[in-house]
Scaffold this active site. Structure first.
Site, PDB file in Angstrom:
ATOM      1  N   CYS A   1      86.657  41.786  39.748  1.00  0.00           N
ATOM      2  CA  CYS A   1      87.938  41.603  39.458  1.00  0.00           C
ATOM      3  C   CYS A   1      88.648  42.410  40.578  1.00  0.00           C
ATOM      4  O   CYS A   1      87.914  43.233  41.386  1.00  0.00           O
ATOM      5  CB  CYS A   1      88.320  42.227  38.046  1.00  0.00           C
ATOM      6  SG  CYS A   1      88.044  43.992  37.843  1.00  0.00           S
TER       7      CYS A   1
ATOM      8  N   ALA B   1      88.037  46.107  40.519  1.00  0.00           N
ATOM      9  CA  ALA B   1      86.907  46.588  41.327  1.00  0.00           C
ATOM     10  C   ALA B   1      87.055  46.356  42.815  1.00  0.00           C
ATOM     11  O   ALA B   1      86.494  47.565  43.592  1.00  0.00           O
ATOM     12  CB  ALA B   1      85.752  45.428  40.813  1.00  0.00           C
TER      13      ALA B   1
ATOM     14  N   ARG C   1      78.584  52.139  43.806  1.00  0.00           N
ATOM     15  CA  ARG C   1      78.587  51.637  45.409  1.00  0.00           C
ATOM     16  C   ARG C   1      77.569  52.729  46.001  1.00  0.00           C
ATOM     17  O   ARG C   1      77.394  52.330  47.156  1.00  0.00           O
ATOM     18  CB  ARG C   1      79.689  51.646  45.846  1.00  0.00           C
ATOM     19  CG  ARG C   1      80.426  50.448  45.106  1.00  0.00           C
ATOM     20  CD  ARG C   1      80.412  49.226  46.021  1.00  0.00           C
ATOM     21  NE  ARG C   1      81.208  49.443  47.203  1.00  0.00           N
ATOM     22  CZ  ARG C   1      81.028  48.565  48.273  1.00  0.00           C
ATOM     23  NH1 ARG C   1      80.199  47.206  48.326  1.00  0.00           N
ATOM     24  NH2 ARG C   1      81.478  48.599  49.425  1.00  0.00           N
TER      25      ARG C   1
ATOM     26  N   HIS D   1      91.182  44.478  47.088  1.00  0.00           N
ATOM     27  CA  HIS D   1      91.126  45.071  48.662  1.00  0.00           C
ATOM     28  C   HIS D   1      92.728  45.065  49.351  1.00  0.00           C
ATOM     29  O   HIS D   1      92.897  45.797  49.762  1.00  0.00           O
ATOM     30  CB  HIS D   1      90.108  44.377  49.667  1.00  0.00           C
ATOM     31  CG  HIS D   1      88.821  44.131  48.788  1.00  0.00           C
ATOM     32  ND1 HIS D   1      88.104  42.912  49.247  1.00  0.00           N
ATOM     33  CD2 HIS D   1      88.020  44.963  48.224  1.00  0.00           C
ATOM     34  CE1 HIS D   1      86.740  43.187  48.527  1.00  0.00           C
ATOM     35  NE2 HIS D   1      86.845  44.187  47.915  1.00  0.00           N
TER      36      HIS D   1
END
Ligand code: SF4
Length: 546
Positions: free
Chosen positions: A56, A59, A90, A191
């Site tokens: 999503c 995220a 990550r 992002h």
């Protein structure tokens, strides 16, 4: 080609007509007869009911771009589930250095407002403000990020106002990211939101240029398993000063000085192209798409970088590093090639990794027959020349575009950054793809498949039909493949291994891939389609014969 066409037609047969029509647009077969990549549909909504592997917007913002900033504390404002799931998955490594002492590194910690039912009913902004006060008192961070999750957007907490008041109260920068999970069709929206907020509020605030003749930033490198450190080692040996690896082992202090570098290197095009472009507009900084995954790819990127600066000493040192490192790792790679050569792989990962790893697999003699992304846009497949033709839909309009102008004081022409005349700069652009990315398509082979937002069903069907030896996956699809008897490597955290970038990374990767391929366990698993069906006797399981 015909074989792949048939494979895909068989795959589509299970779909109702409307789904088939939609999914066909997301799948392209490479044809060397075509001059350019056929249009592929990407960055559009997943069909409801289909089991997507996407993440999503939260995220993408928190998990990928923001949380690795080591000297900022990132708060997940929402119920604990979103924060817990995004904690440490990550493996972005961070270490103390001259700008960031050990007690100012927070990236391994998880902070969440843990919203409960009464907070959802009465609002969570007071709880968030209280949490910021507690964090400042306990940790004294240099800055704080607030990432909001779906319930926060739905109840309408004004995180911007909370951040503004906290900035004034504490005298440190508190940034609000309206990155609720539903904000976009995938993590890609997150992002973009993170890039915008950092560009508007952090980049350009510093004024300390690191000493060195050629100062560079590595953008879109997240230091998974230490990838960024291996790149820094190589770049320093060539003669560069690495200003910031963003956001792998990046500090708030370094990001403030991002505009003081001579060249931006772009590793993951998808997650960071926004900052590269915005810096080009605002400061004039040129950018170069690089790939430090794979020996040949690393060599090529280093050579292109050296050309940018037109410095004979830099070019000489670069060639020495390439010769030294290649000679050092070649004998070991040759051993692994004996196991890897001729093996067939799928690469279905987010970001730019599906493209980057094709180079490393090629170095090992392996071929990728299916490649795709979870959250790419058309330009990641087809190349940046298609950007002007991409039509903006309601989902992309959801993310505000920043319309920046050239900074009156700091803007310089691209050639000035590289110490070149205008004529030299124009000549360089013909030789090196400055400010450009060609996408994944040119590196695919005739008949290979490119697939966007591959779902659970399609992955299973492609595995059954094409029988790869190995699959490179994201977080969720790894286990689908392994349960089918196909070894999988998870490329978001490298299954706790790495680094895989650069020369040392190539050896680690080859070693891990060779071990994966030769693990005896895979011979003991019989995929469902290879099981011999027992004849149906008409009896119920467990029925008594007596
Ligand atoms: S979609 Fe919403 S609820 Fe789910 S993890 Fe993302 S932010 Fe949290």
């Amino acid at each position: 080609m015909d074989g792949m066409d048939t494979t895909l037609e068989e795959l589509y047969t299970q779909y109702p007509d409307t789904v088939k029509k939609n999914r066909k647009k997301h799948i392209v077969i490479k044809s060397e007869a075509d001059v350019a990549c056929p249009q592929i549909e990407a960055n559009t909504r997943t069909i409801p009911g289909i089991i997507s592997q996407r993440g999503c917007a939260y995220a993408g913002c928190k998990g990928v771009v923001v949380a690795p900033i080591k000297d900022m504390i990132t708060i997940t404002h929402g119920p604990v589930g979103c924060g817990y799931y995004s904690w440490g998955t990550r493996r972005n490594k961070a270490r103390a250095d001259s700008t960031t002492p050990k007690d100012k590194i927070y990236s391994q910690l998880c902070f969440t407002t843990d919203m409960q039912e009464p907070d959802i009913v009465f609002g969570g902004d007071k709880k968030l403000a209280r949490m910021i006060d507690e964090i400042v008192a306990a940790f004294h961070p240099r800055g704080i990020n607030i990432c909001s999750t779906c319930p926060i957007g739905l109840i309408g907490d004004d995180i911007g106002a909370v951040a503004k008041a906290a900035t004034e109260r504490h005298g440190i920068q508190v940034l609000a990211y309206a990155c609720e999970g539903y904000k976009g069709v995938s993590q890609s929206a997150g992002h973009h939101i993170a890039n915008n907020t950092i560009m508007q509020n952090v980049i350009g605030k510093g004024n300390e240029r690191k000493p060195g003749k050629h100062v560079i930033n590595v953008l879109g490198e997240y230091n998974i398993g230490g990838d960024g450190w291996e790149q820094e080692r190589i770049l320093k040996d060539c003669g560069y000063t690495v200003n910031c690896v963003m956001t792998g082992d990046a500090s708030y202090e370094d990001i403030k000085n991002l505009h003081l570098a001579d060249l931006n290197l772009v590793q993951c095009h998808r997650s960071i192209n926004y900052i590269a472009e915005m810096m080009e507009t605002k400061y004039g900084t040129p950018w170069l798409k690089v790939n430090f995954v794979g020996v040949e790819a690393t060599n090529e990127s280093l050579r292109q970088m050296a050309k940018c600066f037109s410095d004979p000493e830099l070019e000489k040192q670069t060639e020495e590093v390439i010769a030294r490192e290649t000679a050092r790792i070649e004998p070991a790679l040759e051993q692994f090639r004996k196991i890897c050569r001729g093996k067939k792989a799928f690469a279905f990962v987010g970001g730019s990794r599906s493209h980057h790893y094709q180079h490393l697999l090629k170095d090992l003699g392996m071929e990728v027959v299916v490649a795709g992304y979870e959250f790419a846009h058309r330009d990641d497949y087809e190349g940046r020349q298609v950007i002007p033709t991409i039509k903006s839909d309601a989902d992309s309009k959801n993310i505000p575009e920043l319309h920046l102008k050239a900074d009156e004081k700091l803007y310089r022409e691209g050639n000035e950054y590289l110490n070149l005349s205008k004529e030299q700069f124009e000549a360089l652009k013909k030789e090196v793809p400055l400010n450009y990315y060609e996408g994944m398509y040119p590196d695919m082979k005739n008949g290979d498949i490119m697939i966007d937002d591959c779902n659970h069903y399609e992955l299973e069907e492609l595995i059954k039909k094409l029988r790869p030896d190995l699959i490179f996956t994201g977080v969720r699809d790894k286990y689908i493949a392994e349960k089918m008897g196909i070894p999988a490597k998870q490329m978001h955290s490298y299954d706790y291994a790495g680094p895989y970038a650069g020369y040392n990374g190539a050896i680690n990767f080859a070693n891990d891939v060779a071990h994966t391929l030769t693990t005896p366990a895979w011979k003991m698993i019989v995929p469902p389609w290879e099981r011999i069906e027992e004849p149906d006797t008409g009896k119920q399981e467990g029925a008594n014969d007596a």
